[in-house]
Design a protein around this motif. Structure first.
Motif, short mmCIF file in Angstrom:
data_model
loop_
_atom_site.label_atom_id
_atom_site.label_comp_id
_atom_site.label_asym_id
_atom_site.label_seq_id
_atom_site.Cartn_x
_atom_site.Cartn_y
_atom_site.Cartn_z
N THR A 53 2.16 57.68 92.21
CA THR A 53 2.29 56.81 91.03
C THR A 53 3.27 57.38 90.02
OG1 THR A 53 0.40 57.95 90.03
CG2 THR A 53 -0.06 55.91 91.26
N ARG A 54 3.58 58.68 90.12
CA ARG A 54 4.44 59.32 89.13
C ARG A 54 5.81 59.75 89.66
NH1 ARG A 54 2.04 60.90 84.42
NH2 ARG A 54 -0.23 60.62 84.28
N SER A 55 5.94 59.91 90.96
CA SER A 55 7.20 60.44 91.49
C SER A 55 7.42 59.98 92.92
CB SER A 55 7.19 61.98 91.44
OG SER A 55 6.20 62.49 92.31
N MET A 56 8.63 60.24 93.39
CA MET A 56 8.93 60.00 94.80
C MET A 56 9.95 61.04 95.24
SD MET A 56 11.40 56.67 94.75
CE MET A 56 13.12 56.83 94.25
N ALA A 57 9.94 61.35 96.54
CA ALA A 57 10.86 62.35 97.08
C ALA A 57 11.20 61.96 98.51
CB ALA A 57 10.24 63.75 97.04
N LEU A 58 12.43 62.24 98.91
CA LEU A 58 12.87 61.93 100.27
C LEU A 58 12.14 62.80 101.28
CD1 LEU A 58 16.69 61.67 99.61
CD2 LEU A 58 15.28 59.82 100.50
N THR A 59 11.72 62.21 102.38
CA THR A 59 11.24 62.99 103.51
C THR A 59 12.44 63.59 104.24
OG1 THR A 59 11.35 61.12 105.03
CG2 THR A 59 9.30 61.39 103.76
N GLU A 60 12.17 64.41 105.24
CA GLU A 60 13.28 64.98 106.02
C GLU A 60 14.09 63.87 106.69
OE1 GLU A 60 14.06 68.19 109.64
OE2 GLU A 60 12.08 68.03 108.71
N ASP A 61 13.39 62.89 107.28
CA ASP A 61 14.09 61.75 107.88
C ASP A 61 14.82 60.95 106.81
OD1 ASP A 61 13.26 62.34 110.44
OD2 ASP A 61 11.53 61.00 110.39
N GLY A 62 14.18 60.84 105.63
CA GLY A 62 14.79 60.08 104.54
C GLY A 62 16.09 60.71 104.06
N ARG A 63 16.12 62.03 103.99
CA ARG A 63 17.34 62.73 103.54
C ARG A 63 18.49 62.47 104.51
NH1 ARG A 63 17.05 66.96 99.97
NH2 ARG A 63 18.58 68.15 101.17
N ALA A 64 18.19 62.58 105.80
CA ALA A 64 19.24 62.36 106.80
C ALA A 64 19.72 60.91 106.77
CB ALA A 64 18.71 62.71 108.19
N TYR A 65 18.78 59.99 106.63
CA TYR A 65 19.15 58.56 106.62
C TYR A 65 19.92 58.21 105.35
CZ TYR A 65 18.62 53.54 107.46
OH TYR A 65 18.86 52.20 107.69
N TYR A 66 19.49 58.77 104.23
CA TYR A 66 20.17 58.51 102.96
C TYR A 66 21.62 58.98 103.02
CZ TYR A 66 21.52 59.09 98.07
OH TYR A 66 22.20 59.06 96.87
N SER A 67 21.85 60.16 103.58
CA SER A 67 23.22 60.67 103.68
C SER A 67 24.11 59.73 104.47
CB SER A 67 23.20 62.07 104.33
OG SER A 67 24.51 62.56 104.49
N ARG A 68 23.61 59.23 105.58
CA ARG A 68 24.40 58.32 106.40
C ARG A 68 24.60 56.98 105.70
NH1 ARG A 68 24.80 59.88 111.78
NH2 ARG A 68 26.31 58.17 111.89
N CYS A 69 23.57 56.50 105.00
CA CYS A 69 23.68 55.22 104.31
C CYS A 69 24.70 55.28 103.18
CB CYS A 69 22.31 54.80 103.75
SG CYS A 69 21.13 54.28 105.01
N VAL A 70 24.70 56.38 102.44
CA VAL A 70 25.68 56.55 101.36
C VAL A 70 27.09 56.48 101.93
CG1 VAL A 70 26.64 58.21 99.71
CG2 VAL A 70 24.18 57.83 99.80
N GLN A 71 27.29 57.12 103.08
CA GLN A 71 28.62 57.12 103.68
C GLN A 71 28.99 55.73 104.19
OE1 GLN A 71 30.81 59.78 103.64
NE2 GLN A 71 32.17 58.08 104.18
N ILE A 72 28.02 55.01 104.75
CA ILE A 72 28.28 53.64 105.23
C ILE A 72 28.74 52.75 104.08
CG2 ILE A 72 27.15 51.54 106.07
CD1 ILE A 72 25.43 53.40 107.86
N LEU A 73 28.04 52.82 102.96
CA LEU A 73 28.41 52.01 101.81
C LEU A 73 29.76 52.43 101.24
CD1 LEU A 73 24.97 51.68 99.98
CD2 LEU A 73 26.08 50.04 101.51
N GLU A 74 30.02 53.73 101.24
CA GLU A 74 31.31 54.20 100.74
C GLU A 74 32.44 53.75 101.66
OE1 GLU A 74 34.22 55.61 98.50
OE2 GLU A 74 32.11 55.42 97.92
N ASP A 75 32.20 53.78 102.98
CA ASP A 75 33.21 53.31 103.93
C ASP A 75 33.51 51.83 103.70
OD1 ASP A 75 33.42 55.78 105.08
OD2 ASP A 75 32.15 55.32 106.81
N LEU A 76 32.49 51.04 103.42
CA LEU A 76 32.71 49.62 103.14
C LEU A 76 33.53 49.42 101.88
CD1 LEU A 76 29.20 48.08 103.99
CD2 LEU A 76 31.36 47.67 105.18
N ARG A 77 33.19 50.18 100.82
CA ARG A 77 33.96 50.07 99.58
C ARG A 77 35.41 50.51 99.80
NH1 ARG A 77 28.87 51.63 97.21
NH2 ARG A 77 29.38 53.83 97.51
N GLU A 78 35.58 51.57 100.59
CA GLU A 78 36.93 52.06 100.86
C GLU A 78 37.73 51.02 101.64
OE1 GLU A 78 39.45 54.73 99.71
OE2 GLU A 78 37.34 55.31 99.57
N ALA A 79 37.07 50.37 102.59
CA ALA A 79 37.75 49.32 103.36
C ALA A 79 38.17 48.17 102.46
CB ALA A 79 36.84 48.82 104.48
#
Length: 310
Positions: A53-79
């Motif tokens: 109810t007070r906080s949230m944190a990335l799991t190990e899978d979440g950290r890996a997925y977040y890194s790839r998602c950030v890059q996917i969105l950046e690649d789209l913006r770059e395109a």
């Protein structure tokens, strides 16, 4: 909802730090953010965020997925930028982290020149000696100096850094010149506090053997610039990286010592998250730093011109 929209909401949620703030930024209902995250986790079959109810944190899978998602969105913006831009000029924001001392003396001038060459580039510069989490904090490039820890990050060596033993002329006139590393045990040491053993200085003898000498600590500090100022004031002898001491040596404020011995060697690295495709602005900035610093950087030049007792 499309997979891409799920990714966008997930990234926004992580960066915003709460579902409420993510919903405000995206102009959607808070319940929609929570629902889309649940759908994404169900589709992937794994939990991405630990939530209370007070906080949230990335799991190990979440950290890996977040890194790839950030890059996917950046690649789209770059395109999008490549297609819609009226010129080939670099655009967008570079998020850079650097240690304070190196940043003030050497990285800031380099960043300034790069921005002058590329007027459409914006820079978010974090100057702090702490070790930032590139993925969690959205950093494009971190400058790191020393031995790199094993990690999933990518790194490119930019330039060498030597350690130099030095003291002020006034200190040496009063206390004498050490003729060998062992003599340092009779001198006042100005020591870097962030080392595991601040009073033990590493060097290599003429045969290439690794040695250490224990130096009595008169002043210990977590900031190299503070130690350099103390040395210039005649308080003792230091062993610090050349990018901290070189200008004082060039100005005659510090005298390098024991130059027949090789003291601790390290390097400057550009570290960045793993990705298949670096954005043009990140790749060009790393190339720019590598060319600007090179194997004969400004801070190492003083070693070639040093004279005096050794």
């Amino acid at each position: 909802m499309s997979q891409l929209e799920q990714i966008r909401i997930f990234v926004e949620l992580v960066q915003a730090g709460s579902a409420t703030e993510a919903a405000r930024r995206m102009s959607i209902a808070t319940s929609a953010v929570s629902r889309r995250l649940k759908e994404l986790e169900q589709r992937l079959g794994t939990e991405l965020l630990h939530r209370t109810t007070r906080s949230m944190a990335l799991t190990e899978d979440g950290r890996a997925y977040y890194s790839r998602c950030v890059q996917i969105l950046e690649d789209l913006r770059e395109a999008d930028r490549e297609v819609s831009s009226r010129s080939q000029e670099l655009q967008g924001t570079l998020r850079i982290a650097t240690p304070w001392s190196f940043g003030v003396s050497y990285l800031v001038p380099a960043v300034t020149e790069f921005m002058q060459l590329h007027p459409e580039i914006r820079v978010d510069l974090d100057m702090d000696d702490r070790r930032v989490d590139l993925v969690a904090e959205g950093i494009d490039i971190a400058i790191r100096i020393g031995e790199l820890q094993d990690s999933s990050l990518m790194a490119r060596r930019l330039a060498p850094v030597s350690h130099i033993v030095a003291a002020s002329p006034s200190y040496l006139q009063q206390h004498g010149y050490p003729q060998s590393p062992d003599d340092l045990s009779q001198h006042a040491g100005l020591c870097y506090a962030n080392l595991k053993s601040p009073g033990q200085w590493v060097y290599f003898d003429a045969a290439g053997n690794k040695r250490t000498v224990r130096v009595p600590i008169r002043l210990r500090s977590s900031n190299g610039e503070a130690l350099c100022h103390a040395a210039m004031a005649g308080l003792g002898i230091l062993c610090e990286p050349s990018f901290i001491t070189s200008r004082a040596i060039t100005q005659g404020l510090l005298q390098p010592l024991l130059l027949d011995y090789r003291w601790y060697q390290m390097a400057v690295y550009a570290v960045y998250p793993p990705t298949r495709h670096l954005s043009p602005r990140v790749r060009r900035f790393i190339d720019f730093l590598s060319q600007r610093f090179g194997e004969q950087p400004e801070w190492e030049a003083c070693l070639q011109d040093c004279t005096g007792p050794r």
